[in-house]
Design an enzyme around this catalytic site. Sequence first.
Site, PDB file in Angstrom:
ATOM      1  N   LYS A 176     -11.234  -1.688   8.797  1.00  0.00           N
ATOM      2  CA  LYS A 176     -10.238  -1.747   8.284  1.00  0.00           C
ATOM      3  C   LYS A 176     -10.440  -1.515   6.943  1.00  0.00           C
ATOM      4  O   LYS A 176     -11.015  -2.313   6.089  1.00  0.00           O
ATOM      5  CB  LYS A 176      -9.394  -3.247   8.341  1.00  0.00           C
ATOM      6  CG  LYS A 176      -7.936  -3.073   7.930  1.00  0.00           C
ATOM      7  CD  LYS A 176      -7.299  -4.153   7.452  1.00  0.00           C
ATOM      8  CE  LYS A 176      -7.696  -4.517   5.810  1.00  0.00           C
ATOM      9  NZ  LYS A 176      -7.249  -3.354   4.871  1.00  0.00           N
ATOM     10  N   GLU A 252     -20.114 -10.154   1.850  1.00  0.00           N
ATOM     11  CA  GLU A 252     -20.382  -9.486   0.560  1.00  0.00           C
ATOM     12  C   GLU A 252     -19.207  -9.752  -0.651  1.00  0.00           C
ATOM     13  O   GLU A 252     -18.375  -9.019  -0.407  1.00  0.00           O
ATOM     14  CB  GLU A 252     -20.955  -8.138   0.735  1.00  0.00           C
ATOM     15  CG  GLU A 252     -22.082  -7.754   1.793  1.00  0.00           C
ATOM     16  CD  GLU A 252     -23.262  -7.992   1.023  1.00  0.00           C
ATOM     17  OE1 GLU A 252     -23.403  -8.256  -0.273  1.00  0.00           O
ATOM     18  OE2 GLU A 252     -24.434  -7.888   1.800  1.00  0.00           O
ATOM     19  N   CYS A 286     -19.005  -5.125  -7.802  1.00  0.00           N
ATOM     20  CA  CYS A 286     -19.535  -6.569  -7.573  1.00  0.00           C
ATOM     21  C   CYS A 286     -20.494  -6.926  -8.668  1.00  0.00           C
ATOM     22  O   CYS A 286     -20.997  -8.339  -8.790  1.00  0.00           O
ATOM     23  CB  CYS A 286     -19.593  -6.718  -6.244  1.00  0.00           C
ATOM     24  SG  CYS A 286     -20.746  -5.695  -5.457  1.00  0.00           S
ATOM     25  N   GLU A 383     -14.623 -12.997 -12.673  1.00  0.00           N
ATOM     26  CA  GLU A 383     -15.243 -11.502 -12.593  1.00  0.00           C
ATOM     27  C   GLU A 383     -14.400 -10.649 -13.466  1.00  0.00           C
ATOM     28  O   GLU A 383     -12.958 -10.615 -13.173  1.00  0.00           O
ATOM     29  CB  GLU A 383     -15.092 -11.051 -11.258  1.00  0.00           C
ATOM     30  CG  GLU A 383     -15.876 -10.136 -10.536  1.00  0.00           C
ATOM     31  CD  GLU A 383     -15.878  -9.919  -8.857  1.00  0.00           C
ATOM     32  OE1 GLU A 383     -14.945 -10.308  -8.444  1.00  0.00           O
ATOM     33  OE2 GLU A 383     -16.855  -9.252  -8.408  1.00  0.00           O
TER      34      GLU A 383
HETATM   35  P1  NAD Z   1      -9.939  -8.086  -1.630  1.00  0.00           P
HETATM   36  O1  NAD Z   1     -10.746  -9.100  -0.996  1.00  0.00           O
HETATM   37  O2  NAD Z   1      -8.777  -8.125  -2.162  1.00  0.00           O
HETATM   38  O3  NAD Z   1      -9.745  -6.858  -0.649  1.00  0.00           O
HETATM   39  C1  NAD Z   1     -11.130  -6.527   0.291  1.00  0.00           C
HETATM   40  C2  NAD Z   1     -10.483  -6.183   1.715  1.00  0.00           C
HETATM   41  O4  NAD Z   1      -9.956  -7.381   2.257  1.00  0.00           O
HETATM   42  C3  NAD Z   1      -9.564  -5.214   1.770  1.00  0.00           C
HETATM   43  O5  NAD Z   1      -9.538  -4.331   2.927  1.00  0.00           O
HETATM   44  C4  NAD Z   1      -8.036  -6.037   1.936  1.00  0.00           C
HETATM   45  O6  NAD Z   1      -7.121  -5.170   2.457  1.00  0.00           O
HETATM   46  C5  NAD Z   1      -8.757  -6.996   2.779  1.00  0.00           C
HETATM   47  N1  NAD Z   1      -7.875  -8.237   2.831  1.00  0.00           N
HETATM   48  C6  NAD Z   1      -7.079  -8.847   1.719  1.00  0.00           C
HETATM   49  N2  NAD Z   1      -6.577  -9.967   2.107  1.00  0.00           N
HETATM   50  C7  NAD Z   1      -7.009 -10.250   3.344  1.00  0.00           C
HETATM   51  C8  NAD Z   1      -6.663 -11.208   4.355  1.00  0.00           C
HETATM   52  N3  NAD Z   1      -6.110 -12.321   3.846  1.00  0.00           N
HETATM   53  N4  NAD Z   1      -7.110 -11.065   5.625  1.00  0.00           N
HETATM   54  C9  NAD Z   1      -8.109 -10.100   5.877  1.00  0.00           C
HETATM   55  N5  NAD Z   1      -8.151  -8.981   5.076  1.00  0.00           N
HETATM   56  C10 NAD Z   1      -7.754  -9.081   3.758  1.00  0.00           C
HETATM   57  O7  NAD Z   1     -11.029  -7.128  -2.793  1.00  0.00           O
HETATM   58  P2  NAD Z   1     -10.869  -5.926  -3.368  1.00  0.00           P
HETATM   59  O8  NAD Z   1      -9.916  -5.963  -4.502  1.00  0.00           O
HETATM   60  O9  NAD Z   1     -10.645  -4.660  -2.512  1.00  0.00           O
HETATM   61  O10 NAD Z   1     -12.336  -5.585  -3.881  1.00  0.00           O
HETATM   62  C11 NAD Z   1     -12.868  -6.130  -4.826  1.00  0.00           C
HETATM   63  C12 NAD Z   1     -13.842  -7.489  -4.648  1.00  0.00           C
HETATM   64  O11 NAD Z   1     -14.759  -7.065  -3.581  1.00  0.00           O
HETATM   65  C13 NAD Z   1     -14.614  -7.881  -5.848  1.00  0.00           C
HETATM   66  O12 NAD Z   1     -14.352  -9.340  -5.942  1.00  0.00           O
HETATM   67  C14 NAD Z   1     -15.968  -7.462  -5.746  1.00  0.00           C
HETATM   68  O13 NAD Z   1     -16.875  -8.135  -6.419  1.00  0.00           O
HETATM   69  C15 NAD Z   1     -16.215  -7.519  -4.374  1.00  0.00           C
HETATM   70  N6  NAD Z   1     -17.168  -6.827  -3.773  1.00  0.00           N
HETATM   71  C16 NAD Z   1     -18.330  -6.967  -3.186  1.00  0.00           C
HETATM   72  C17 NAD Z   1     -19.252  -6.447  -2.896  1.00  0.00           C
HETATM   73  C18 NAD Z   1     -20.534  -6.921  -2.496  1.00  0.00           C
HETATM   74  O14 NAD Z   1     -21.212  -6.128  -1.862  1.00  0.00           O
HETATM   75  N7  NAD Z   1     -20.736  -8.129  -2.653  1.00  0.00           N
HETATM   76  C19 NAD Z   1     -19.150  -4.894  -2.857  1.00  0.00           C
HETATM   77  C20 NAD Z   1     -17.930  -4.440  -3.544  1.00  0.00           C
HETATM   78  C21 NAD Z   1     -17.025  -5.162  -3.726  1.00  0.00           C
END
Ligand code: NAD
Length: 483
Positions: A176, A252, A286, A383
């Site tokens: 997804k 992650e 991240c 962040e």
């Molecule tokens: P997000 O948590 O808002 O969304 C990530 C994914 O989760 C998306 O596909 C989103 O649709 C889905 N999602 C959101 N709410 C959900 C729920 N209630 N249930 C299931 N799925 C849900 O994050 P983002 O804004 O897309 O990405 C940025 C974040 O990701 C930052 O905090 C960044 O640090 C982190 N990140 C971490 C890594 C790592 O390897 N540690 C890598 C890239 C990004």
Amino acid sequence: MTPLLKNQAFINGKWIAASDHSTFEVINPANGEIIERVSDCAEAEVKMAIDAAWNAWQSWKNRTAYDRCNLLRKWFELIGKNKMELADIMTREQGKPLHEAEGEIQYAASFVEWFAAEGLRTYGETIPAPASKSRFVTIRQPVGVVAAITPWNFPSAMITRKVAPALAAGCTVIVKPSEETPFSALALAALAEKAGIPSGVLNVVTTKNAPLFSDIIFSNKRVRKISFTGSTPVGKKLMKAASDSIKKISLELGGNAPFIVFEDAHIKQAVKGVRTAKFRNNGQACIAANRIFVHETIYEKFASELVGRVEKMRIGGGTEKGVELGPMINEGACNKLDRLIADAVKKGANILNSNANNEKSGLFYPPVVLGNCSEKMDIFHEEIFGPVAALYVFKDFDEVIKMANNTNHGLAAYLYSQDVARCWTAAEQLEYGMTGINSGFISDASTPFGGIKESGIGREGSRYGIDEYLEIKYMSFGGISTN
Ligand code: NAD
């Protein structure tokens, strides 16, 4: 329109519209235009994807590791051949400069190459038994159907980093992707299909309703593993949801990386490191340097060199030549930066670079260097996820390590010093999963990527990445006669 720009979900080897034909629009953050609409899947499609992945798993798990390796190699080659088209799709939906998008496609492909080979090395072991007639052995088997939920900031690499080890291990996957960047995921699926990866082995479900997707996934016993990359608050929710049916979960999550510049650091190298670790992908990473700690004896020189570099940065659409900083992903991300900067300035920080106050247009956010930051500011704890470099002065080693560890996160850290012993000691004392030493770039398919504390559970990439998709089974043989 490139043939790789697909506007429907990919389930069981077919391009699928939502059963009620709903779609959602995907916006180009550089100009606000709609790139294309894409299927907004709901319950029926998620269930269809689970059935497809389950059915495909029955034969995929029994293919030889060599078969799976060959198919992954073909996928790797196709990603390479279509690099420019994939990069163009990514720049349009995510905004990063084209050269960075090309770099991400190469990085994404490297996971497919790496895990194609790692799949051949999923060894079990024999264990010396205490009784002469016993023999103990372990084998490793695929976990089963995997759901991968991925973010928008690295829309291709965050997918292959999960899908490649899962497929190599013999699992099947439902991805997804983020609703902001579904097209990169669909293009990768189109190439997987072309490579001959069988129907149902890789499925991509596009939806705007992430909670609905996860409710269905978590309540279905056929899905055995969730791999999530995204924010810490969402990761916490998913971890709770996984407990209902005790699904395996890898997380992650977010970071709050310290970037420490000791008094004996090579200043030019450290500034170059900040360019990479802070400003790559417009700071939307991240592992982005979130807090830059500089020793008091070199603070002025370092700050002035960094400001000189930042004042040369060109902002613009990712397809324009020479652009270093693209647009932010959306208005919410810009508002967050406004809030963090206002709070920091109110509590004593100074804006150091002259281009910080350039007029803002659309989602383009001028880079900012903030001097004199402190622990009482929100920017220390949150962040930033944008092109804002927050500088802090420190006096001694113990003080800076304590400040660096003063966070719930523990993903990446960076340190600059010419003293090997100091680097070693600091890296040991930093509570982070990864440390860049005299380097602002730490990501590679061959190395373990992941965090500790609230930055996550598990590792991706490296020889450990495939373990997340394998179960260990132990067999105890008795009655073995040695005569
Ligand atoms: P997000 O948590 O808002 O969304 C990530 C994914 O989760 C998306 O596909 C989103 O649709 C889905 N999602 C959101 N709410 C959900 C729920 N209630 N249930 C299931 N799925 C849900 O994050 P983002 O804004 O897309 O990405 C940025 C974040 O990701 C930052 O905090 C960044 O640090 C982190 N990140 C971490 C890594 C790592 O390897 N540690 C890598 C890239 C990004």
